[in-house]
Write a protein that holds these residues in place. Structure first.
Motif, PDB file in Angstrom:
ATOM      1  N   SER A 105       1.323  -6.160   3.085  1.00  0.00           N
ATOM      2  CA  SER A 105       2.336  -6.249   2.038  1.00  0.00           C
ATOM      3  C   SER A 105       1.690  -6.631   0.704  1.00  0.00           C
ATOM      4  O   SER A 105       2.027  -6.085  -0.357  1.00  0.00           O
ATOM      5  N   LEU A 106       0.726  -7.565   0.753  1.00  0.00           N
ATOM      6  CA  LEU A 106      -0.012  -7.924  -0.463  1.00  0.00           C
ATOM      7  C   LEU A 106      -0.835  -6.744  -0.977  1.00  0.00           C
ATOM      8  O   LEU A 106      -0.941  -6.535  -2.189  1.00  0.00           O
ATOM      9  N   ARG A 107      -1.399  -5.974  -0.070  1.00  0.00           N
ATOM     10  CA  ARG A 107      -2.118  -4.774  -0.502  1.00  0.00           C
ATOM     11  C   ARG A 107      -1.164  -3.810  -1.210  1.00  0.00           C
ATOM     12  O   ARG A 107      -1.547  -3.168  -2.198  1.00  0.00           O
ATOM     13  N   PHE A 126       7.276  -3.683   2.192  1.00  0.00           N
ATOM     14  CA  PHE A 126       6.111  -3.080   1.548  1.00  0.00           C
ATOM     15  C   PHE A 126       6.560  -2.211   0.368  1.00  0.00           C
ATOM     16  O   PHE A 126       7.638  -1.616   0.402  1.00  0.00           O
ATOM     17  N   VAL A 127       5.709  -2.153  -0.650  1.00  0.00           N
ATOM     18  CA  VAL A 127       5.944  -1.249  -1.774  1.00  0.00           C
ATOM     19  C   VAL A 127       5.234   0.054  -1.457  1.00  0.00           C
ATOM     20  O   VAL A 127       4.009   0.088  -1.329  1.00  0.00           O
ATOM     21  N   GLY A 128       6.001   1.132  -1.311  1.00  0.00           N
ATOM     22  CA  GLY A 128       5.449   2.357  -0.749  1.00  0.00           C
ATOM     23  C   GLY A 128       4.788   3.297  -1.729  1.00  0.00           C
ATOM     24  O   GLY A 128       3.997   4.158  -1.325  1.00  0.00           O
ATOM     25  N   SER A 134      -6.631  -6.289  -1.038  1.00  0.00           N
ATOM     26  CA  SER A 134      -6.108  -6.901  -2.259  1.00  0.00           C
ATOM     27  C   SER A 134      -7.099  -7.964  -2.747  1.00  0.00           C
ATOM     28  O   SER A 134      -7.987  -8.387  -2.001  1.00  0.00           O
ATOM     29  N   PRO A 135      -6.936  -8.428  -3.983  1.00  0.00           N
ATOM     30  CA  PRO A 135      -7.835  -9.481  -4.483  1.00  0.00           C
ATOM     31  C   PRO A 135      -7.670 -10.806  -3.762  1.00  0.00           C
ATOM     32  O   PRO A 135      -8.476 -11.716  -3.979  1.00  0.00           O
ATOM     33  N   TRP A 136      -6.638 -10.918  -2.926  1.00  0.00           N
ATOM     34  CA  TRP A 136      -6.339 -12.196  -2.269  1.00  0.00           C
ATOM     35  C   TRP A 136      -6.885 -12.263  -0.847  1.00  0.00           C
ATOM     36  O   TRP A 136      -6.605 -13.207  -0.119  1.00  0.00           O
TER      37      TRP A 136
END
Length: 534
Positions: free
Chosen positions: A270-272, A348-350, A526-528
């Motif tokens: 989800s963060l990705r 998630f953002v698709g 992701s950066p996290w």
């Protein structure tokens, strides 16, 4: 075996390709080079395509300026129609040398905000007097799961002199179809030309444009938007001990179902999805109970882990295993922006999305009611916890506004406002306090999220929104086909993969299926994430 290098030359703009590796892939029936990017995101492809076309036009001695188009993913440059032949020659040579494609939308002059999102393509050997062209390359990630093509290309428009000292655009844009022919060359923030760069993390450089396009329009979301997640690792021994020691007297089996707390590392992906498709998010807050994911780099900029103990004013409310209780406290997060999105970790953002999907530029929130209706019978222990909370919300809103509600929310990220949540807490203090004290979901709970959406709507601070979303349950018999379709099309603004209805004997198989899907859909860390995380 090392993939073959793309053909390059020393001078710009060919130099943009000199440090890249190109694997030759079959795309739309043709073998074409796909350039591997270290940071393969839609915003990086937008920046790179704009810089490449700007460089080739500069090398050809053609003056150009950026135009605020309607597309999130395609930059737009304008040139004088008098330079059409020089531009077409330079772009054709560049594309021939680097494996790019030069095409024209058909019919370009009719394209509007709606049309730009649904272009019809025509490939022509003779460009003639076309009003615009689109140059594009294939960009990909190291695993070759992502492919950015024509939908991310750079449009070059040919603007015509009007005879009265102005240039006229061949189609609409977001600000003005007319600029002064002798206008000064200025620079403006990149966020004015794609909403993907609306937030402070985007880091898009300034771009060359005309004075008419150097100021924000009415459609710019220029306030910060944060994201809040609630997350739990149901396999953590300390957490399991706290749960076992709690007063386990839930009214409904779903309230204490261990499957609700199972972590399949959805949060990682989800963060990705945020990093890839919503780079305008300012900051992420992860709300947990003395936990953190093993793969999370909590020291990375842009993320903060918030413990329940730092969130609840009343320590007697802890520990809690009730999402309804936790949601009553979200507006207390220190440093949280006024406007924020609340994500469950299975959302998630698709695809690349505009912040206007969730908030109007004026600050008004959007919300997304589901198509299903909740019965009008009074709340009872026969109701599932979500339905019971909804019925309790309905009773409160009927008392406060004399209006009734019947539709719950879709599984779409929830756009919330801190000030409205604080007002809801004050208006319904007894009900929220009772919910906060419920260690497990209770038939007397309210859903603060649903309550805030409708309360904001009734007080003029929210409007109905529309999102192209998808909801998939791992227990569905056709879940494999549904996930394959999502991966193939990649056309949903958001989607949710829920473990509802998942039989225990299929849990491992479906979890593996979901993991493979998410790794293919979101291959870029992701950066996290810790750099060595698997």
């Amino acid at each position: 075996m090392e993939p073959p290098k793309a053909r390059t030359e020393v001078t710009e703009p060919y130099g943009y390709f000199s440090d890249l590796t190109a694997a030759h892939l079959l795309h739309e029936g043709e073998i074409r080079p796909a350039y591997t990017l270290a940071e393969p995101t839609p915003l990086e492809v937008w920046r790179r395509n704009l810089e490449i076309i700007t460089a080739i036009l500069t090398a050809a001695g053609v003056d150009s300026f950026a135009v605020p188009g309607f597309s999130l993913t395609r930059p737009v440059l304008a040139v004088s129609a008098a330079d059409r032949q020089r531009v077409l020659t330079a772009l054709a040579m560049l594309c021939d040398s680097t494996g790019g494609r030069l095409a024209t939308p058909e019919p370009a002059f009719r394209e509007s905000e709606l049309g730009l999102n649904r272009p019809q393509w025509a490939r022509r050997a003779d460009m003639g007097d076309v009003p615009m062209v689109r140059a594009s390359w294939l960009w990909t990630d190291a695993a070759r799961e992502l492919l950015f093509g024509a939908d991310y290309g750079c449009d070059v428009e040919f603007w015509n002199p009007t005879g009265d000292g102005h240039l006229l655009a061949p189609r609409h844009n977001r600000i003005s179809p007319v600029v002064r022919d002798d206008g000064a060359r200025v620079t403006a923030p990149g966020r004015l030309f794609t909403a993907l760069a609306a937030g402070p993390r985007a880091g898009l450089p300034r771009v060359a444009t005309r004075p008419e396009f150097s100021r924000p329009g009415l459609d710019l979301v220029d306030f910060p938007i944060d994201v809040v997640y609630t997350w739990v690792d149901g396999a953590d021994h300390s957490w399991l001990r706290r749960r076992a020691e709690a007063d386990q007297s839930p009214y409904h089996a779903e309230s204490a179902n261990a499957a609700r707390f199972h972590d399949r590392e959805e949060l990682r992906f989800s963060l990705r999805s945020l990093h890839l498709n919503a780079p305008w998010v300012r900051h992420v807050y992860l709300v947990t109970d003395r936990q953190r994911p093993h793969w999370l780099d909590a020291d990375a900029p842009g993320i903060t882990v918030v413990d329940h103990r730092d969130l609840f004013d009343d320590p007697d409310c802890l520990p809690t295993f009730n999402s309804h209780a936790i949601e009553t406290q979200l507006h207390r997060i220190e440093g949280l922006s006024e406007h924020f999105l609340y994500f469950n970790d299975d959302m998630f953002v698709g695809k690349p999305v505009d912040p206007r999907l969730f908030f109007e530029p004026s600050g008004i929130a959007r919300f997304f009611p589901a198509q299903t209706f909740i019965g009008m019978d009074p709340v009872s222990t026969a109701d599932s916890p979500p339905n019971a909370a909804f019925k309790n919300d309905r009773a409160l809103l009927e008392r406060a506004f004399g209006r009734t509600i019947s539709r719950m929310m879709k599984h779409v990220p929830y756009p919330l406002q801190r000030s409205v949540l604080a007002e809801v807490e004050k208006e319904f203090a007894e009900d929220l306090a009772r919910t906060a004290q419920s260690a497990f979901r209770n038939v007397t709970d309210v859903s603060t999220v649903t309550l805030q959406h409708y309360y904001a709507f009734f007080t003029g601070r929210a409007v109905l929104g529309e999102a192209q979303d998808a909801y998939v349950e791992l227990g569905m018999p056709d879940v494999h086909e549904r996930l394959e379709l999502l991966l193939e099309r990649r056309d949903r603004d958001t989607f949710c993969i829920n473990d509802a209805g998942l039989p225990e004997d299929l849990a491992d198989e479906r979890s593996d299926l979901m993991r493979r899907f998410l790794e293919s859909y979101f291959p870029v860390p992701s950066p996290w994430e810790k750099s060595l995380a698997l």
